[in-house]
Design a protein around this motif. Structure first.
Motif, PDB file in Angstrom:
ATOM      1  N   ARG A 126      -4.353   3.228   0.336  1.00  0.00           N
ATOM      2  CA  ARG A 126      -5.508   3.780  -1.188  1.00  0.00           C
ATOM      3  C   ARG A 126      -5.411   4.713  -1.920  1.00  0.00           C
ATOM      4  NH1 ARG A 126      -9.286   7.980  -0.823  1.00  0.00           N
ATOM      5  NH2 ARG A 126     -10.725   7.661  -2.179  1.00  0.00           N
ATOM      6  N   GLU A 127      -4.215   5.690  -1.673  1.00  0.00           N
ATOM      7  CA  GLU A 127      -3.472   6.546  -2.881  1.00  0.00           C
ATOM      8  C   GLU A 127      -3.430   5.861  -4.242  1.00  0.00           C
ATOM      9  OE1 GLU A 127      -1.568  10.005  -1.532  1.00  0.00           O
ATOM     10  OE2 GLU A 127      -2.784  10.491   0.213  1.00  0.00           O
ATOM     11  N   HIS A 128      -2.611   4.900  -3.759  1.00  0.00           N
ATOM     12  CA  HIS A 128      -1.699   4.057  -5.006  1.00  0.00           C
ATOM     13  C   HIS A 128      -2.890   3.537  -5.834  1.00  0.00           C
ATOM     14  CE1 HIS A 128       1.941   3.852  -1.852  1.00  0.00           C
ATOM     15  NE2 HIS A 128       2.335   5.367  -2.867  1.00  0.00           N
ATOM     16  N   LEU A 129      -3.804   2.500  -4.673  1.00  0.00           N
ATOM     17  CA  LEU A 129      -4.730   2.305  -5.581  1.00  0.00           C
ATOM     18  C   LEU A 129      -5.679   3.325  -6.186  1.00  0.00           C
ATOM     19  CD1 LEU A 129      -6.305  -0.337  -2.738  1.00  0.00           C
ATOM     20  CD2 LEU A 129      -5.471  -0.881  -4.633  1.00  0.00           C
ATOM     21  N   ILE A 130      -6.185   4.016  -6.098  1.00  0.00           N
ATOM     22  CA  ILE A 130      -6.721   5.153  -7.121  1.00  0.00           C
ATOM     23  C   ILE A 130      -5.982   5.493  -8.196  1.00  0.00           C
ATOM     24  CG2 ILE A 130      -7.307   7.945  -7.082  1.00  0.00           C
ATOM     25  CD1 ILE A 130      -9.032   6.196  -5.646  1.00  0.00           C
ATOM     26  N   GLU A 131      -4.422   5.868  -7.854  1.00  0.00           N
ATOM     27  CA  GLU A 131      -3.629   5.675  -9.168  1.00  0.00           C
ATOM     28  C   GLU A 131      -3.477   4.337  -9.908  1.00  0.00           C
ATOM     29  OE1 GLU A 131       0.367   7.086  -7.021  1.00  0.00           O
ATOM     30  OE2 GLU A 131      -0.532   8.276  -6.115  1.00  0.00           O
ATOM     31  N   HIS A 132      -3.485   3.658  -9.687  1.00  0.00           N
ATOM     32  CA  HIS A 132      -3.411   2.294 -10.071  1.00  0.00           C
ATOM     33  C   HIS A 132      -4.621   1.707 -10.711  1.00  0.00           C
ATOM     34  CE1 HIS A 132      -1.867  -1.627 -10.368  1.00  0.00           C
ATOM     35  NE2 HIS A 132      -3.069  -2.814  -9.445  1.00  0.00           N
ATOM     36  N   ASP A 208      -6.773  -6.949 -11.776  1.00  0.00           N
ATOM     37  CA  ASP A 208      -5.922  -6.220 -11.413  1.00  0.00           C
ATOM     38  C   ASP A 208      -6.126  -6.244  -9.566  1.00  0.00           C
ATOM     39  OD1 ASP A 208      -5.694  -5.043 -13.416  1.00  0.00           O
ATOM     40  OD2 ASP A 208      -7.326  -3.825 -13.513  1.00  0.00           O
ATOM     41  N   VAL A 209      -6.621  -6.192  -8.521  1.00  0.00           N
ATOM     42  CA  VAL A 209      -6.576  -5.876  -7.245  1.00  0.00           C
ATOM     43  C   VAL A 209      -7.505  -7.262  -6.806  1.00  0.00           C
ATOM     44  CG1 VAL A 209      -7.096  -4.884  -5.342  1.00  0.00           C
ATOM     45  CG2 VAL A 209      -5.838  -3.993  -7.669  1.00  0.00           C
ATOM     46  N   VAL A 210      -6.452  -8.233  -6.127  1.00  0.00           N
ATOM     47  CA  VAL A 210      -6.565  -9.445  -5.220  1.00  0.00           C
ATOM     48  C   VAL A 210      -6.912  -9.522  -3.878  1.00  0.00           C
ATOM     49  CG1 VAL A 210      -6.822 -12.183  -4.886  1.00  0.00           C
ATOM     50  CG2 VAL A 210      -6.777 -11.189  -7.375  1.00  0.00           C
ATOM     51  N   VAL A 211      -7.757 -10.042  -2.886  1.00  0.00           N
ATOM     52  CA  VAL A 211      -8.077  -9.009  -1.794  1.00  0.00           C
ATOM     53  C   VAL A 211      -7.952 -10.612  -0.977  1.00  0.00           C
ATOM     54  CG1 VAL A 211      -7.699  -7.195  -1.055  1.00  0.00           C
ATOM     55  CG2 VAL A 211      -9.885  -8.163  -1.215  1.00  0.00           C
ATOM     56  N   GLU A 252      -2.353 -16.635 -11.824  1.00  0.00           N
ATOM     57  CA  GLU A 252      -3.209 -17.428 -12.333  1.00  0.00           C
ATOM     58  C   GLU A 252      -4.365 -15.627 -13.174  1.00  0.00           C
ATOM     59  OE1 GLU A 252      -6.026 -20.579 -14.796  1.00  0.00           O
ATOM     60  OE2 GLU A 252      -5.230 -20.514 -13.281  1.00  0.00           O
ATOM     61  N   LEU A 253      -5.329 -15.758 -11.971  1.00  0.00           N
ATOM     62  CA  LEU A 253      -6.472 -14.566 -11.954  1.00  0.00           C
ATOM     63  C   LEU A 253      -5.153 -13.352 -12.498  1.00  0.00           C
ATOM     64  CD1 LEU A 253      -8.540 -15.746  -9.431  1.00  0.00           C
ATOM     65  CD2 LEU A 253      -9.089 -16.212 -11.374  1.00  0.00           C
ATOM     66  N   LEU A 254      -4.541 -12.965 -11.633  1.00  0.00           N
ATOM     67  CA  LEU A 254      -3.685 -11.519 -12.078  1.00  0.00           C
ATOM     68  C   LEU A 254      -3.114 -11.607 -13.041  1.00  0.00           C
ATOM     69  CD1 LEU A 254      -1.657 -11.762  -8.768  1.00  0.00           C
ATOM     70  CD2 LEU A 254      -3.741  -9.993  -8.380  1.00  0.00           C
ATOM     71  N   SER A 255      -3.907 -10.067 -13.349  1.00  0.00           N
ATOM     72  CA  SER A 255      -2.995  -9.413 -14.938  1.00  0.00           C
ATOM     73  C   SER A 255      -1.753  -8.845 -14.547  1.00  0.00           C
ATOM     74  CB  SER A 255      -3.495  -7.946 -15.129  1.00  0.00           C
ATOM     75  OG  SER A 255      -3.360  -6.626 -13.927  1.00  0.00           O
ATOM     76  N   GLU A 256      -1.486  -8.104 -15.534  1.00  0.00           N
ATOM     77  CA  GLU A 256       0.582  -8.191 -15.581  1.00  0.00           C
ATOM     78  C   GLU A 256       0.831  -6.992 -14.896  1.00  0.00           C
ATOM     79  OE1 GLU A 256       3.462  -9.864 -17.412  1.00  0.00           O
ATOM     80  OE2 GLU A 256       1.680 -10.728 -17.059  1.00  0.00           O
ATOM     81  N   LYS A 257      -0.105  -6.470 -14.060  1.00  0.00           N
ATOM     82  CA  LYS A 257      -0.393  -5.065 -12.764  1.00  0.00           C
ATOM     83  C   LYS A 257      -1.531  -4.977 -11.491  1.00  0.00           C
ATOM     84  CE  LYS A 257      -3.811  -2.144 -13.199  1.00  0.00           C
ATOM     85  NZ  LYS A 257      -4.123  -0.484 -13.837  1.00  0.00           N
ATOM     86  N   GLY A 258      -1.250  -6.866 -11.463  1.00  0.00           N
ATOM     87  CA  GLY A 258      -2.419  -6.444  -9.863  1.00  0.00           C
ATOM     88  C   GLY A 258      -1.342  -6.952  -9.267  1.00  0.00           C
ATOM     89  N   TRP A 259      -2.075  -6.841  -8.039  1.00  0.00           N
ATOM     90  CA  TRP A 259      -1.973  -6.552  -6.795  1.00  0.00           C
ATOM     91  C   TRP A 259      -2.778  -7.466  -6.082  1.00  0.00           C
ATOM     92  CZ3 TRP A 259      -1.429  -0.794  -6.198  1.00  0.00           C
ATOM     93  CH2 TRP A 259      -1.019  -0.335  -6.766  1.00  0.00           C
ATOM     94  N   ALA A 312      12.327   2.033  -0.194  1.00  0.00           N
ATOM     95  CA  ALA A 312      11.837   0.987  -0.020  1.00  0.00           C
ATOM     96  C   ALA A 312      11.343   2.094   1.475  1.00  0.00           C
ATOM     97  CB  ALA A 312      13.480   0.776   0.992  1.00  0.00           C
ATOM     98  N   GLU A 313      11.353   2.700   1.422  1.00  0.00           N
ATOM     99  CA  GLU A 313       9.983   4.056   2.227  1.00  0.00           C
ATOM    100  C   GLU A 313       8.593   4.032   2.221  1.00  0.00           C
ATOM    101  OE1 GLU A 313      14.507   6.803   3.717  1.00  0.00           O
ATOM    102  OE2 GLU A 313      12.367   7.879   2.281  1.00  0.00           O
ATOM    103  N   GLY A 314       8.205   3.651   0.996  1.00  0.00           N
ATOM    104  CA  GLY A 314       7.076   3.588   0.399  1.00  0.00           C
ATOM    105  C   GLY A 314       6.598   4.836  -0.450  1.00  0.00           C
ATOM    106  N   SER A 315       7.779   5.505  -1.401  1.00  0.00           N
ATOM    107  CA  SER A 315       7.321   6.585  -2.038  1.00  0.00           C
ATOM    108  C   SER A 315       5.750   6.534  -2.672  1.00  0.00           C
ATOM    109  CB  SER A 315       8.665   7.150  -2.556  1.00  0.00           C
ATOM    110  OG  SER A 315       8.586   5.619  -3.712  1.00  0.00           O
ATOM    111  N   ASP A 316       5.179   8.298  -2.932  1.00  0.00           N
ATOM    112  CA  ASP A 316       4.367   8.038  -3.823  1.00  0.00           C
ATOM    113  C   ASP A 316       4.935   7.647  -5.213  1.00  0.00           C
ATOM    114  OD1 ASP A 316       3.222   9.125  -1.496  1.00  0.00           O
ATOM    115  OD2 ASP A 316       3.254  11.166  -1.842  1.00  0.00           O
ATOM    116  N   SER A 317       5.585   7.137  -5.605  1.00  0.00           N
ATOM    117  CA  SER A 317       6.232   7.079  -7.259  1.00  0.00           C
ATOM    118  C   SER A 317       5.584   5.573  -7.801  1.00  0.00           C
ATOM    119  CB  SER A 317       7.536   7.069  -7.402  1.00  0.00           C
ATOM    120  OG  SER A 317       7.800   6.399  -7.135  1.00  0.00           O
ATOM    121  N   TRP A 318       4.827   5.545  -7.124  1.00  0.00           N
ATOM    122  CA  TRP A 318       4.044   3.323  -7.807  1.00  0.00           C
ATOM    123  C   TRP A 318       3.398   3.970  -9.354  1.00  0.00           C
ATOM    124  CZ3 TRP A 318       2.239   0.116  -2.799  1.00  0.00           C
ATOM    125  CH2 TRP A 318       3.534   0.310  -2.261  1.00  0.00           C
ATOM    126  N   PHE A 319       3.839   2.799 -10.052  1.00  0.00           N
ATOM    127  CA  PHE A 319       3.078   3.138 -11.176  1.00  0.00           C
ATOM    128  C   PHE A 319       2.842   1.930 -12.152  1.00  0.00           C
ATOM    129  CE2 PHE A 319       6.203   3.985 -13.620  1.00  0.00           C
ATOM    130  CZ  PHE A 319       7.554   4.779 -13.138  1.00  0.00           C
TER     131      PHE A 319
END
Length: 335
Positions: A126-132, A208-211, A252-259, A312-319
Motif C-alpha cells: 500500500r505505501e508503494h501504491l500511494i507513492e506510485h 497504472d495498476v491492473v489487478v 497493452e493496457l499498462l502504462s510505462e510505470k504500470g504494475w 531484493a529486500e523490498g526497500s522503501d525507495s520504490w519510485f
C-alpha cells in the motif's frame, strides 16, 4: 518471511482479511450481543473437484454476505444498515472492503482465500501504491467487487484523481460489483466484457495498476469461458489458458510505470510465468505466498524492467522515473 521464484526479488507479506468470520448457528436477522459465543473461521470451499478430497462440483458457495450482512463489524454497529458517511469513515479505518457489504448472486464467485490473498498483497504494497500515485486502476475479472472496492479504499487518500475500471465476462458479476461499490460509497466504470475486449485501444498504455484473480484451476478446455460461475475458476490445461491470454492484454493496457498484480496457483508453474514475462521485459516478485488445505497460492507483482528501483529486500525507495500519461476522461460507462 520473503519468498522467491527462481531468483526473483523478495518482499515481506502481511496477513490481512483472510481470517474472515461468521456467526455460528444464527438466523439472517441475528444481531450479536456481548453474551453470545465466539465466532468461527470460514474454510474455503473447493474451486473445482480436482482440488477437493470429495468430488463435489461447487455450483454455489456458502454465502459470505448472508447472514454476515447484519453482523457487528465495528464497535457493535450494524454496518449494513449504517449511513453512507458512516460507512465511508469506517472504510478509511479498515482499509479494505467489508465482507458484510459485499453483494452476492448464485452465479458469482464470492470472496475466498485467493481474493483475500490478493487484497493482502495490495495491503502489503500500500505505501508503494500511494507513492506510485496511479491515475487509472483496473480489475480484470471483478467477480463480487471485493478486490476493486478494497483497492479504492486503500487509495482513498489520493482523492478523486484516481479512476477505476472493473470488467467481468459474467454480466451477473458486473451487476454484483456495482452493488458492492455502491454499498461502500465508491464508484468505478464496470463493464461486462471478455477480459478487456473493447477497451484495449481506448485505454492502451494508460492503466497504472491492473489487478487480477484469474480462472487458474486446471480444468477441461471446454469449461473455459462457460456461462455463470464456472468461468470464474475454469483455467483449462494447467490452469493457464486464460492466464496466457491476459498477459498480452495487460501489456497493452499498462502504462510505462504500470504494475500488474496476479494470483497464481502452483499448478500454473509461476516460475515459468515469471520467466515468460521476463522475456517480454518485465521484472517480477512474489508479494504474498499462502497455502491452504486445497492449494498453494502466489500473488505476483509485475512491472516493466528498469522502471522501478527496488532492492531484493523490498526497500522503501520504490519510485517511477516516468511522468503520468493523460488519462481517459468520460462521464459515461460502457456496457
Amino acid at each position: 518471511m520473503g519468498h522467491t521464484l527462481d531468483g526473483f526479488g523478495t518482499h515481506e507479506h502481511m496477513w490481512g482479511p483472510g481470517g474472515v468470520t461468521k456467526p455460528v448457528g444464527r438466523g439472517p436477522n441475528w444481531i450479536p450481543s456481548p453474551s453470545d459465543s465466539p465466532v468461527r473461521s470460514i474454510g474455503r470451499p473447493p474451486r473445482h473437484p480436482s482440488l477437493a478430497a470429495t468430488p463435489v462440483i461447487p455450483r454455489r458457495r456458502p454465502s459470505l454476505s448472508r447472514p454476515l450482512a447484519r453482523r457487528a463489524d465495528f464497535r457493535g454497529c450494524d454496518v449494513a444498515g449504517a449511513s453512507i458517511p458512516w460507512r465511508a469513515s469506517l472504510m478509511k479505518l479498515s482499509r479494505t472492503a467489508k465482507i458484510g457489504l459485499v453483494s452476492c448472486h448464485p452465479e458469482v464467485y464470492e470472496p475466498c482465500d485467493d481474493s483475500f490473498a490478493l487484497v493482502d498483497a495490495l495491503l502489503a504494497d500500500r505505501e508503494h501504491l500511494i507513492e506510485h500515485r496511479p491515475r487509472l486502476c483496473m480489475e480484470l475479472g471483478c467477480g463480487s467487487g471485493y478486490v476493486i472496492s478494497s483497492l479504492a479504499i486503500m487509495l482513498g487518500e489520493l482523492g478523486c484523481g484516481v479512476h477505476y475500471f472493473a470488467t467481468d465476462i459474467n454480466p451477473d458479476a458486473a451487476q454484483v460489483t456495482r452493488e458492492t461499490l455502491e454499498a461502500h460509497g465508491l464508484h468505478a466504470e464496470v463493464i461486462s466484457t471478455d477480459i478487456a475486449s473493447g477497451l484495449q485501444k481506448r485505454l492502451a498504455g494508460m492503466i497504472d495498476v491492473v489487478v487480477v484473480n484469474p480462472p487458474y484451476v486446471p480444468t477441461p478446455e471446454e469449461e473455459v469461458g462457460c456461462k455463470g460461475i464456472t468461468a470464474s475458476w475454469a483455467g483449462g490445461e494447467n490452469g493457464r489458458t486464460v492466464i496466457d491470454r491476459i498477459f498480452p492484454i495487460a501489456d497493452e493496457l499498462l502504462s510505462e510505470k504500470g504494475w500488474l498484480y496476479m494470483v497464481t496457483l502452483t499448478a500454473n508453474n509461476p516460475t515459468q510465468v515469471c520467466r515468460m514475462m521476463k522475456e517480454k521485459g518485465y521484472a517480477s516478485r512474489i508479494v504474498v505466498q499462502r497455502s491452504t488445505e486445497e492449494e498453494s497460492l502466489h500473488v505476483i507483482k509485475f512491472w516493466r524492467d528498469g522502471v522501478i528501483t527496488n532492492s531484493a529486500e523490498g526497500s522503501d525507495s520504490w519510485f517511477s522515473q516516468f511522468p503520468f500519461k493523460s488519462f481517459w476522461r468520460s462521464s459515461g460507462s460502457s456496457a
